[in-house]
Design a protein around this motif. Structure first.
Motif, PDB file in Angstrom:
ATOM      1  N   ARG A  12       0.837  -1.201   0.000  1.00 63.57           N
ATOM      2  CA  ARG A  12       0.000   0.000   0.000  1.00 63.57           C
ATOM      3  C   ARG A  12       0.872   1.251   0.000  1.00 63.57           C
ATOM      4  O   ARG A  12       1.776   1.400   0.808  1.00 63.57           O
ATOM      5  N   GLN A  18      -1.908   1.457  -4.695  1.00 65.08           N
ATOM      6  CA  GLN A  18      -1.046   0.346  -4.295  1.00 65.08           C
ATOM      7  C   GLN A  18       0.049   0.142  -5.338  1.00 65.08           C
ATOM      8  O   GLN A  18      -0.044   0.606  -6.465  1.00 65.08           O
ATOM      9  N   HIS A 151       6.480   2.006   6.283  1.00 60.82           N
ATOM     10  CA  HIS A 151       5.738   3.078   5.623  1.00 60.82           C
ATOM     11  C   HIS A 151       6.042   4.420   6.280  1.00 60.82           C
ATOM     12  O   HIS A 151       6.095   4.525   7.506  1.00 60.82           O
TER      13      HIS A 151
END
Length: 202
Positions: A12, A18, A151
């Protein structure tokens, strides 16, 4: 060379977008991987570089070399790497990675992790000279190490073990939204060499 046995790992980027990591855990057979590992360790002219942190000069915890068109260079963390021309055996490897991935590559940063005390900290391969949303193909040889992704906003984590002879392709946007590292570990006492193929327009 295993052309078909691969995994597509969805990654993601944002709530609406994505990307993918393509992973071939058995891309090279053991004999070819063993040969390339030995050739890399013994025949690459390894660099031992340093970085400055808080006014101190510190050796980076791995050896490295940058391959590409002569008279070009690559700079990251204020380290300027002058390109070394691809020897025939790495050029052949580059071409095979292109065929497997369907992508184009003309540079390679090669890292030599001598044992588990060698590492690379959190970073992204997002230097401007690599272009917009660069793709990176990573070939691992030697000791199995854990490739960790994090992330930038959510701190979500993804861990992928990279066995001897495996190939991993990071797709569009991953360098923008994620960082990655190879952490130190006391569980590994064997060497690992990692070829990371990239594309640069100049």
């Amino acid at each position: 060379m295993d052309l078909f046995d691969h995994q597509l790992i969805p990654v993601r980027l944002t709530g609406e977008r994505q990307s993918q990591i393509a992973f071939w855990p058995n891309w090279l057979d053991n004999d070819r991987a063993d040969s390339l590992l030995s050739q890399a360790i013994n025949h690459i002219d390894w660099r031992s570089d340093v970085i400055r942190i808080a006014g101190k000069t510190i050796p980076i915890p791995r050896l490295q070399q940058w391959f590409g068109a002569p008279k070009t260079s690559y700079t990251y963390s204020n380290i300027r790497l002058q390109a070394v021309a691809f020897p025939d055996w790495i050029e052949q490897l580059r071409e095979q990675v292109e065929v497997q991935s369907g992508e184009r590559f003309n540079r390679a940063l090669v890292n030599y992790y001598r044992d588990g005390s060698d590492s690379v900290d959190w970073h992204a391969d997002d230097e401007a000279e690599l272009g917009f949303e660069p793709l990176v193909a990573s070939l691992s040889l030697g000791a199995e190490r854990v490739f960790q992704l994090r992330h930038n906003l959510t701190q979500e984590r993804l861990d992928i073990s990279l066995p001897h002879g495996s190939l991993l392709l990071m797709g569009p946007g991953i360098q923008t939204y994620w960082q990655h590292r190879i952490a130190k570990t006391k569980k590994v006492d064997q060497p690992r060499v990692n070829f990371t193929f990239r594309y640069m327009a100049q």
